[in-house]
Design a protein around this motif. Structure first.
Motif, PDB file in Angstrom:
ATOM      1  N   ARG A 178      51.043  36.543  46.777  1.00  0.00           N
ATOM      2  CA  ARG A 178      50.312  37.601  47.488  1.00  0.00           C
ATOM      3  C   ARG A 178      49.960  38.737  46.541  1.00  0.00           C
ATOM      4  NH1 ARG A 178      54.069  36.242  51.442  1.00  0.00           N
ATOM      5  NH2 ARG A 178      55.433  37.996  50.905  1.00  0.00           N
ATOM      6  N   LEU A 179      50.895  39.078  45.644  1.00  0.00           N
ATOM      7  CA  LEU A 179      50.640  40.130  44.664  1.00  0.00           C
ATOM      8  C   LEU A 179      49.453  39.756  43.775  1.00  0.00           C
ATOM      9  CD1 LEU A 179      51.380  42.716  43.088  1.00  0.00           C
ATOM     10  CD2 LEU A 179      53.041  41.342  41.804  1.00  0.00           C
ATOM     11  N   ASP A 180      49.424  38.523  43.295  1.00  0.00           N
ATOM     12  CA  ASP A 180      48.316  38.077  42.450  1.00  0.00           C
ATOM     13  C   ASP A 180      46.988  38.138  43.185  1.00  0.00           C
ATOM     14  OD1 ASP A 180      49.855  37.658  40.209  1.00  0.00           O
ATOM     15  OD2 ASP A 180      50.210  35.535  40.618  1.00  0.00           O
ATOM     16  N   ARG A 181      46.990  37.758  44.471  1.00  0.00           N
ATOM     17  CA  ARG A 181      45.745  37.817  45.253  1.00  0.00           C
ATOM     18  C   ARG A 181      45.270  39.253  45.394  1.00  0.00           C
ATOM     19  NH1 ARG A 181      48.213  33.799  48.512  1.00  0.00           N
ATOM     20  NH2 ARG A 181      48.833  35.377  50.046  1.00  0.00           N
ATOM     21  N   GLU A 182      46.189  40.159  45.697  1.00  0.00           N
ATOM     22  CA  GLU A 182      45.809  41.562  45.848  1.00  0.00           C
ATOM     23  C   GLU A 182      45.243  42.123  44.554  1.00  0.00           C
ATOM     24  OE1 GLU A 182      48.401  44.297  47.861  1.00  0.00           O
ATOM     25  OE2 GLU A 182      49.457  42.684  48.874  1.00  0.00           O
ATOM     26  N   LEU A 183      45.824  41.733  43.432  1.00  0.00           N
ATOM     27  CA  LEU A 183      45.338  42.228  42.148  1.00  0.00           C
ATOM     28  C   LEU A 183      43.952  41.674  41.839  1.00  0.00           C
ATOM     29  CD1 LEU A 183      48.621  42.076  40.050  1.00  0.00           C
ATOM     30  CD2 LEU A 183      47.371  44.131  40.734  1.00  0.00           C
ATOM     31  N   ARG A 184      43.711  40.416  42.188  1.00  0.00           N
ATOM     32  CA  ARG A 184      42.381  39.837  41.960  1.00  0.00           C
ATOM     33  C   ARG A 184      41.323  40.536  42.806  1.00  0.00           C
ATOM     34  NH1 ARG A 184      45.179  34.831  41.999  1.00  0.00           N
ATOM     35  NH2 ARG A 184      44.598  34.497  44.178  1.00  0.00           N
ATOM     36  N   ASP A 185      41.714  40.968  44.003  1.00  0.00           N
ATOM     37  CA  ASP A 185      40.760  41.593  44.922  1.00  0.00           C
ATOM     38  C   ASP A 185      40.706  43.110  44.778  1.00  0.00           C
ATOM     39  OD1 ASP A 185      40.271  39.073  45.923  1.00  0.00           O
ATOM     40  OD2 ASP A 185      41.678  39.274  47.591  1.00  0.00           O
ATOM     41  N   LEU A 186      41.453  43.673  43.851  1.00  0.00           N
ATOM     42  CA  LEU A 186      41.534  45.126  43.723  1.00  0.00           C
ATOM     43  C   LEU A 186      40.201  45.683  43.224  1.00  0.00           C
ATOM     44  CD1 LEU A 186      43.517  47.549  43.898  1.00  0.00           C
ATOM     45  CD2 LEU A 186      44.035  47.155  41.482  1.00  0.00           C
TER      46      LEU A 186
END
Length: 263
Positions: A178-186
């Protein structure tokens, strides 16, 4: 939710709009993201709640020249101006946005509060008066933050075995995904210089990993190991949060402002 997602994007995209490097609607869209609604309350010159785009335009009219992020935590109020009542509200919010303006203008802060709804979070930004302080009020510059973050990572390399949060556990693996997804979408404004963007991502990832480590209590076999892990996490988290404050606010640094204006 990344620790600085709402307040950080308001700071960076708001600065782009205030400096003429981005649009007001672009800033409002980036900050709102998947939330249902954002409204700004008690803005000087406005009788009721207003949209983020209107609020940024009003701040510019009032003479605000920039925005600065502060991410306080208990025991670390660096960057916060007075009064003491504001510190309490800032701690509850976890992240606040301060206006930057000449000293003859009122200093303001925007404090977010989120409430869930059927269509996503509804976010209220309360505009409150604060005491004037010279930015960055104890927080590092971007260059200082980069150096401190790199030094902290090197100095604590030997302690990262304490942060091994049971990699095979499904809950931990899910949290890291989830952290990686949020960072990609930041969202990051194009006007924010590349090293500031890199620092936002690096520091956000570190804060996220440390939060996962702190939550994975069963990864600590003994009480002494748990204490050692907490001691390792605390200074790293502080350094990472301060780096986020500097990176999201980097448009206010003179060299960055000149470089962005040339692009």
């Amino acid at each position: 939710m990344l620790v600085s997602r709402r307040a950080g994007t308001l700071t960076a995209f708001g600065n782009a709009a205030l400096l003429g490097l981005g649009g007001l609607d672009e800033a409002a869209d980036a900050v709102t993201g998947s939330d249902a609604l954002h409204r700004v309350v008690d803005l000087p010159g406005e009788d009721g709640p207003v949209s983020l785009a209107l609020a940024l335009g009003r701040l510019r009219t009032l003479g605000v020249t920039g925005l600065r992020l502060v991410l306080p935590e208990p025991g670390d109020l660096v960057g916060l101006p007075g009064p003491a009542s504001f510190s309490t509200a800032a701690l509850a919010a976890g992240g606040v946005v301060l206006t930057v303006a000449p000293p003859d203008l009122a200093a303001l802060a925007l404090v977010p509060t989120a409430a869930p709804s059927d269509h996503g979070d509804v976010v209220r930004w309360d505009v409150v008066p604060v005491e004037y302080s010279l930015a960055p009020n104890g927080l590092p510059t971007l260059s200082e933050a980069e150096r401190q973050l790199a030094e902290s990572m090197r100095e604590t390399t030997s302690t990262f075995d304490l942060l091994d949060v049971a990699k095979g556990r499904d809950d931990v693996a899910g949290a890291l995904r989830r952290l990686d997804r949020e960072l990609r979408d930041l969202p990051l404004p194009a006007s924010l210089e590349p090293r500031a963007q890199r620092t936002v991502v690096t520091a956000s990832r570190l804060v996220g990993i440390l939060s996962v480590a702190a939550d994975a209590e069963s990864a600590a076999v003994t009480a002494s190991e748990a204490q050692r892990r907490a001691e390792a996490i605390r200074p790293l988290r502080r350094t990472a949060r301060h780096a986020l404050c500097a990176a999201w606010s980097a448009a206010l640094e003179p060299t960055h402002g000149r470089d962005a204006a040339r692009r």
